[in-house]
Scaffold this motif. Structure first.
Motif, mmCIF file in Angstrom:
data_model
loop_
_atom_site.group_PDB
_atom_site.id
_atom_site.type_symbol
_atom_site.label_atom_id
_atom_site.label_comp_id
_atom_site.label_asym_id
_atom_site.label_seq_id
_atom_site.Cartn_x
_atom_site.Cartn_y
_atom_site.Cartn_z
ATOM 1 N N LEU A 132 -3.053 2.485 -3.050
ATOM 2 C CA LEU A 132 -3.717 2.633 -4.340
ATOM 3 C C LEU A 132 -3.817 4.120 -4.661
ATOM 4 N N LEU A 133 -3.290 4.498 -5.807
ATOM 5 C CA LEU A 133 -3.219 5.906 -6.190
ATOM 6 C C LEU A 133 -3.761 6.089 -7.597
ATOM 7 N N GLY A 134 -4.529 7.147 -7.812
ATOM 8 C CA GLY A 134 -5.008 7.423 -9.165
ATOM 9 C C GLY A 134 -6.432 7.913 -9.191
ATOM 10 N N ASP A 135 -7.171 7.403 -10.162
ATOM 11 C CA ASP A 135 -8.515 7.903 -10.414
ATOM 12 C C ASP A 135 -9.390 6.778 -10.961
ATOM 13 N N ILE A 136 -10.580 6.602 -10.382
ATOM 14 C CA ILE A 136 -11.540 5.612 -10.866
ATOM 15 C C ILE A 136 -12.757 6.350 -11.402
ATOM 16 N N GLN A 137 -12.799 6.505 -12.681
ATOM 17 C CA GLN A 137 -13.933 7.149 -13.352
ATOM 18 C C GLN A 137 -14.326 8.472 -12.681
ATOM 19 N N GLY A 138 -13.324 9.290 -12.432
ATOM 20 C CA GLY A 138 -13.571 10.601 -11.848
ATOM 21 C C GLY A 138 -13.486 10.653 -10.341
ATOM 22 N N THR A 139 -13.369 9.514 -9.684
ATOM 23 C CA THR A 139 -13.235 9.478 -8.225
ATOM 24 C C THR A 139 -11.757 9.361 -7.849
ATOM 25 N N PRO A 140 -11.180 10.396 -7.203
ATOM 26 C CA PRO A 140 -9.767 10.311 -6.806
ATOM 27 C C PRO A 140 -9.546 9.144 -5.837
ATOM 28 N N VAL A 141 -8.426 8.469 -6.014
ATOM 29 C CA VAL A 141 -8.099 7.316 -5.171
ATOM 30 C C VAL A 141 -6.778 7.547 -4.456
ATOM 31 N N SER A 142 -6.801 7.469 -3.138
ATOM 32 C CA SER A 142 -5.599 7.493 -2.312
ATOM 33 C C SER A 142 -5.918 6.663 -1.075
ATOM 34 N N LEU A 143 -5.671 5.366 -1.193
ATOM 35 C CA LEU A 143 -6.143 4.419 -0.188
ATOM 36 C C LEU A 143 -5.034 3.428 0.148
ATOM 37 N N SER A 144 -4.799 3.189 1.434
ATOM 38 C CA SER A 144 -3.796 2.220 1.890
ATOM 39 C C SER A 144 -4.481 0.916 2.272
ATOM 40 N N MET A 145 -3.977 -0.181 1.720
ATOM 41 C CA MET A 145 -4.520 -1.498 2.023
ATOM 42 C C MET A 145 -3.367 -2.440 2.373
ATOM 43 N N HIS A 146 -3.690 -3.534 3.033
ATOM 44 C CA HIS A 146 -2.640 -4.435 3.530
ATOM 45 C C HIS A 146 -2.922 -5.872 3.101
ATOM 46 N N PRO A 147 -2.184 -6.360 2.102
ATOM 47 C CA PRO A 147 -2.328 -7.769 1.706
ATOM 48 C C PRO A 147 -1.740 -8.676 2.780
ATOM 49 N N PRO A 148 -2.028 -9.976 2.726
ATOM 50 C CA PRO A 148 -1.482 -10.911 3.724
ATOM 51 C C PRO A 148 0.049 -10.880 3.788
ATOM 52 N N LYS A 149 0.576 -11.325 4.902
ATOM 53 C CA LYS A 149 2.020 -11.297 5.157
ATOM 54 C C LYS A 149 2.797 -12.135 4.150
ATOM 55 N N VAL A 150 3.989 -11.638 3.804
ATOM 56 C CA VAL A 150 4.950 -12.408 3.007
ATOM 57 C C VAL A 150 5.784 -13.245 3.970
ATOM 58 N N ASN A 151 5.775 -14.559 3.772
ATOM 59 C CA ASN A 151 6.507 -15.459 4.657
ATOM 60 C C ASN A 151 7.961 -15.615 4.220
ATOM 61 N N GLU A 152 8.815 -15.983 5.170
ATOM 62 C CA GLU A 152 10.213 -16.264 4.861
ATOM 63 C C GLU A 152 10.293 -17.475 3.934
ATOM 64 N N ARG A 153 11.201 -17.425 2.954
ATOM 65 C CA ARG A 153 11.310 -18.494 1.958
ATOM 66 C C ARG A 153 11.569 -19.859 2.596
ATOM 67 N N ALA A 154 12.289 -19.882 3.727
ATOM 68 C CA ALA A 154 12.581 -21.148 4.396
ATOM 69 C C ALA A 154 11.306 -21.892 4.788
ATOM 70 N N TYR A 155 10.189 -21.187 4.795
ATOM 71 C CA TYR A 155 8.889 -21.780 5.144
ATOM 72 C C TYR A 155 8.550 -22.961 4.240
ATOM 73 N N ILE A 156 9.015 -22.915 2.973
ATOM 74 C CA ILE A 156 8.673 -23.979 2.029
ATOM 75 C C ILE A 156 9.892 -24.746 1.530
ATOM 76 N N GLU A 157 11.094 -24.409 2.012
ATOM 77 C CA GLU A 157 12.291 -25.076 1.508
ATOM 78 C C GLU A 157 12.469 -26.441 2.159
#
Length: 204
Positions: free
Chosen positions: A107-132
């Motif tokens: 996350l990069l940018g500015d929130i109402q004057g607060t500089p933002v430089s933060l790394s976050m990790h969303p859940p894993k992306v699964n292989e498409r074969a998981y639902i095929e």
């Protein structure tokens, strides 16, 4: 709410996750980002404080001030935010994750004057074969067409050979002629069965 990751920066609580879950490679999806004020937690560190709270009183008007840089190993892309029309403080960054794995959202940018430089990790992306379903055939369409054409030619040739053997039975040993004819028909049957099996694998 789906499986989301929560963190904090300054006086703000940030929460991210995938729009559609389970998330699989090769399907259009997007990162959901929630930005809201961080309540006071005197006895907790900022991340634990953020995790103890729910999204509320979202901070709107940040679509042009914050961006998400999505990375996977050496690849990265910067995604603009789109604001939710009904929920202030909720934003989307649309993307089509083409391979499975654990992505990092910076996350990069500015929130109402607060500089933002933060790394976050969303859940894993699964292989498409998981639902095929059903499992796709190993053969490509072109391979099946070529194979069917070759088998049809072979069957036609075998039919001609069997016809010649049958016609020649009157000039030789009848039993021998019948034997050769049986062998020829057996081979033709195997070829036809192979064509049928290939069609079943292709789902036709």
């Amino acid at each position: 709410m789906h499986a989301h990751t929560v963190d904090a920066i300054g006086d703000y609580r940030l929460e991210i996750g995938w729009m559609n879950e389970p998330v699989v490679s090769g399907e259009t999806n997007g990162i959901e980002l929630y930005i809201s004020p961080l309540g006071e937690c005197p006895d907790l560190e900022p991340m634990k404080c953020a995790e103890s709270q729910e999204f509320a009183d979202g901070v709107g008007g940040l679509a042009k001030d914050v961006k998400i840089q999505l990375t996977l190993k050496q690849d990265k892309i910067t995604l603009p935010l789109a604001a939710d029309h009904d929920i202030p403080g909720k934003y989307y960054a649309f993307v089509n994750p083409t391979v499975s794995g654990y992505y990092q959202a910076n996350l990069l940018g500015d929130i109402q004057g607060t500089p933002v430089s933060l790394s976050m990790h969303p859940p894993k992306v699964n292989e498409r074969a998981y639902i095929e379903f059903p499992e796709p055939a190993d053969l490509t369409v072109e391979q099946m067409i070529d194979g069917h054409t070759a088998l049809i030619d072979e069957v036609s040739t075998l039919k001609s050979d069997v016809r010649e053997i049958t016609d020649g039975m009157s000039g030789g040993d009848p039993a021998e002629g019948v034997g050769y004819a049986g062998i020829g028909l057996g081979i033709a049957g195997i070829a036809v069965a192979s064509v049928a099996l290939s069609k079943r694998r292709s789902g036709s």
